[in-house]
Design an enzyme around this catalytic site. Structure first.
Site, PDB file in Angstrom:
ATOM      1  N   HIS A  18     -23.427 -44.558 -27.128  1.00  0.00           N
ATOM      2  CA  HIS A  18     -23.615 -45.997 -27.418  1.00  0.00           C
ATOM      3  C   HIS A  18     -24.339 -46.736 -26.297  1.00  0.00           C
ATOM      4  CE1 HIS A  18     -21.190 -45.633 -30.954  1.00  0.00           C
ATOM      5  NE2 HIS A  18     -20.085 -45.371 -30.292  1.00  0.00           N
TER       6      HIS A  18
HETATM    7 ZN    ZN Z   1     -17.020 -42.342 -31.434  1.00  0.00          ZN
END
Ligand code: ZN
Length: 201
Positions: A18
């Site tokens: 992320h």
């Molecule tokens: Zn995850």
């Protein structure tokens, strides 16, 4: 480097998919998948990398950082209704419905690899083996069992090694207040790798 030398290497951490180019997100500060890909490509160690991201969340940071790097193929299998709300565009996004269990999930994994590995013939696969697909995970909405996670890990590793493609395993996400249970779950990757090495097909 170890995977390129030995065919397989599994990290005890990593898979921080992320993290974006200039900001952290979703518990991730540094996007190792993107950095490894860029580094090996620019060093001329590989000509094409395929990132097979099986964490239950979309690999949005990886997709965005590598968007303009056509030699890095980003593939994300993730639960459609989960973080991040605003999805990025991977080269291949494979959204999965909530509540999917072992059998249906494993079929998607096999089908995806049978299609994508011959199509791209990458020099290296980076496998994000997130265990937040597990039925007891606090942040995932899929329903895989321990056996399902082990079968997935073994399948990905065998698909790669069976085609002589080096593969790196990274543990990815996994969330539980029970740290021992979580550590055991992450360890499935390494036990799967050991099985693949001990019993090559
Ligand atoms: Zn995850």
């Amino acid at each position: 480097e170890q995977a390129l030398q030995h065919g397989i290497a599994c990290h005890l951490a990593g898979g921080t998919h992320h993290a974006h180019y200039d900001h952290p997100a979703g518990f991730c500060i540094f996007n190792d998948l993107a950095v490894i890909s860029r580094y090996l490509l620019e060093a001329g160690r590989v000509h094409r990398v395929l990132i097979f991201d099986c964490d239950v969340h979309q690999g949005d940071g990886t997709a965005r950082i590598l968007h303009d790097t056509p030699e890095a193929i980003t593939v994300s299998l993730h639960c459609e209704q989960n973080f991040p709300a605003r999805k990025a565009q991977s080269d291949w996004d494979i959204p999965l419905p909530r509540g999917m269990g072992d059998a249906d999930y494993l079929k998607v994994v096999h089908d995806a690899l049978n299609y994508l590995l011959p199509l791209y013939q990458p020099d290296l696969v980076l496998y994000d083996a997130g265990v937040d697909v597990h039925k007891d995970d606090a942040l995932g909405y899929l329903q895989l069992t321990d056996a399902g996670v082990a079968a997935r890990d073994e399948a990905v590793l065998r698909h790669c090694l069976g085609r002589d493609i080096p593969v790196v395993g990274l543990i990815g996400g996994g969330y539980s207040k029970d740290r021992h249970a979580l550590a055991r779950r992450h360890g499935i990757l390494h036990h799967s790798a050991q099985r693949v090495l001990d019993y090559p097909q």
